[in-house]
Design an enzyme around this catalytic site. Sequence first.
Site, PDB file in Angstrom:
ATOM      1  N   LYS A 186       0.817  -1.213   0.000  1.00  9.30           N
ATOM      2  CA  LYS A 186       0.000   0.000   0.000  1.00  9.30           C
ATOM      3  C   LYS A 186       0.854   1.267   0.000  1.00  9.30           C
ATOM      4  CE  LYS A 186      -4.162  -1.534  -0.024  1.00  9.30           C
ATOM      5  NZ  LYS A 186      -4.892  -1.308  -1.283  1.00  9.30           N
ATOM      6  N   CYS A 381      30.660   0.978  35.697  1.00  7.52           N
ATOM      7  CA  CYS A 381      30.237   2.137  36.474  1.00  7.52           C
ATOM      8  C   CYS A 381      29.560   1.698  37.777  1.00  7.52           C
ATOM      9  CB  CYS A 381      29.351   3.039  35.614  1.00  7.52           C
ATOM     10  SG  CYS A 381      29.385   4.735  36.201  1.00  7.52           S
ATOM     11  N   HIS A 514      32.246   4.055  30.936  1.00 11.24           N
ATOM     12  CA  HIS A 514      31.357   3.266  30.068  1.00 11.24           C
ATOM     13  C   HIS A 514      32.070   2.925  28.758  1.00 11.24           C
ATOM     14  CE1 HIS A 514      27.559   3.675  32.330  1.00 11.24           C
ATOM     15  NE2 HIS A 514      28.100   4.808  32.753  1.00 11.24           N
ATOM     16  N   GLU A 516      31.354   0.824  26.627  1.00 11.71           N
ATOM     17  CA  GLU A 516      30.431   0.436  25.545  1.00 11.71           C
ATOM     18  C   GLU A 516      30.190   1.563  24.544  1.00 11.71           C
ATOM     19  OE1 GLU A 516      29.670   0.833  28.734  1.00 11.71           O
ATOM     20  OE2 GLU A 516      27.621   1.507  29.085  1.00 11.71           O
TER      21      GLU A 516
HETATM   22  N1  GLN Z   1      24.811   5.885  40.246  1.00 11.79           N
HETATM   23  C1  GLN Z   1      26.217   5.818  40.121  1.00 11.79           C
HETATM   24  C2  GLN Z   1      26.867   7.182  40.221  1.00 11.79           C
HETATM   25  O1  GLN Z   1      26.232   8.177  39.987  1.00 11.79           O
HETATM   26  C3  GLN Z   1      26.640   5.111  38.844  1.00 11.79           C
HETATM   27  C4  GLN Z   1      26.168   5.773  37.600  1.00 11.79           C
HETATM   28  C5  GLN Z   1      26.317   4.905  36.373  1.00 11.79           C
HETATM   29  O2  GLN Z   1      26.374   3.687  36.478  1.00 11.79           O
HETATM   30  N2  GLN Z   1      26.389   5.514  35.207  1.00 11.79           N
HETATM   31  O3  GLN Z   1      28.028   7.266  40.497  1.00 11.79           O
END
Ligand code: GLN
Length: 538
Positions: A186, A381, A514, A516
């Site tokens: 469609k 983290c 992080h 990732e």
């Molecule tokens: N809550 C934790 C802090 O503020 C870890 C934060 C997170 O994992 N990005 O340090």
Amino acid sequence: MARYIFVTGGVVSSLGKGLSSASLAYLLKSQGFKVRVRKMDPYLNVDPGTMSPFQHGEVFVTDDGAETDLDLGHYERFTDISSTKNDNITTGRIYSDIITKERRGDYLGKTVQVIPHVTNRIKEFIKNGIKNEDFVICEIGGTVGDIESLPFLEAIRQFANDVGKEKTLFIHLTLVPFLKSSDEIKTKPTQHSVKELRSIGIQPDMVICRSQQSIPLDQRKKISLFCNIPIKRVIETVDVKTIYEAPISFFNEGLDKRVFEYFNVKPRKKINLKPWKEVTKIVTNKNIRTVNIAIVGKYVDLKDAYKSLDEALVHGGIHNNVKVNLIRVESDLLKVSDVQKKLSNVSGIIIPGGFGKRGTEGKIACINFARTKKIPFLGICFGMQMAVIEFARNVLKIKNAGSSELDKNCFPVIGLIEEWKKNGRKIKGTVKNLGGTMRLGLYTAKLQHNSLIKEIYKSGQIKERHRHRYEVNVNLRKKFETHGLNFSGMSPDNKLPEIIEIKNHPWFIGVQFHPEFKSRPLQPHPLFSSFIEAAKNK
Ligand code: GLN
């Protein structure tokens, strides 16, 4: 001068505008052009930093510390071009800037209006910091027809007039549904969506039609006719088996070729899609070995809540020629007594980033399991912070060890840097942005000699992206290290622990940052490659 490509979406949301923009950016970049990809989000939050992953998916963090929409993650993963804070804006940010100026009296008594003030601010954003880029791709969030998108559409309409139509290209991504009952494709929703765009003065130059199956020539002709678009610029995108196939599929459809033709430019380099083909082959190979990895977190059931992490794990799998099977363990519902059962068939355990108390005891129990049963473990983290707490409680025997984020009365092995100062300990806050705000963006870590982490990164110094408020209490370093938990990565001034690892364990690493966010399908992050390798060899 840069050429501007605007990508809008119609009919329904979630058609893959982000992925289409990212794929196009890759195709242009890999043919020798300098590209920047930007995103405009029509919601009223100033940035996605405060939005719950339940609603909005992951918050993606850039090198320069902006908390942005997760689509910027797609852009980075596909193009390997680092985004900046100039690459994402929301309606909330625009209004906040304008109202600040208005309160300062910058408008000299004029009435402040959507046109021209909001639209001018949007146009400023589009051009901000653009110097020698050949192409700027701007994705407009939301769907044409939404009230919220209107100022953005108006601004890009004006923008084309300002810089010249020959320097701007409007791409509209729509849905071309297939009706099973009548066995028909469609085109009407696409026609309507384009009509809507045209009613606000934008004639798309190209449509990308998302479809379950290839669109027959007749239907393409119809779209071309009703939407007033040359037929060769009616591009289809049929569902792919994996997102990594998208650049290949868009190339085969000639998306980049049509863009070059439109702007009258020639590719500067021959494209090599072999790496994507190899990645696609591994990811879609049904006979490949599977490695079970548990991810224990609060938002695991939500598809996009840990988007970059899910992707980085897939990349680690690609590097090791295995398929990573993610076992998502919801930490809120996890009973400590169930941990062993839940994790009995996993080869690796990840505790991702997180905020707040809910589910933490379950996470700590999983870490204890990983540590004592010698299962490869990666704490990211919050995950690293929980690993430090687990070790402090069960090895150092500090029974009330905790994080001041979660419990004000605990012994804070994790806490705010100011708290150490208040307690009379001499840690100077050399790091900006602490105290009520976050440590955000790229920070350097020095890696210890003879550490696993240094072996993994093959470097003595790294830079990774942060997003947290709390830190591991460096005062306890000696105590941790004599009991086998090393602070193997430190901030350059030695005041903030960045990485921990356990000596007497095959693979147990926690990182305050992080990783990732920096993993790419074509360049898997070494930490994820190594983690999956350890899990594979377990
Ligand atoms: N809550 C934790 C802090 O503020 C870890 C934060 C997170 O994992 N990005 O340090």
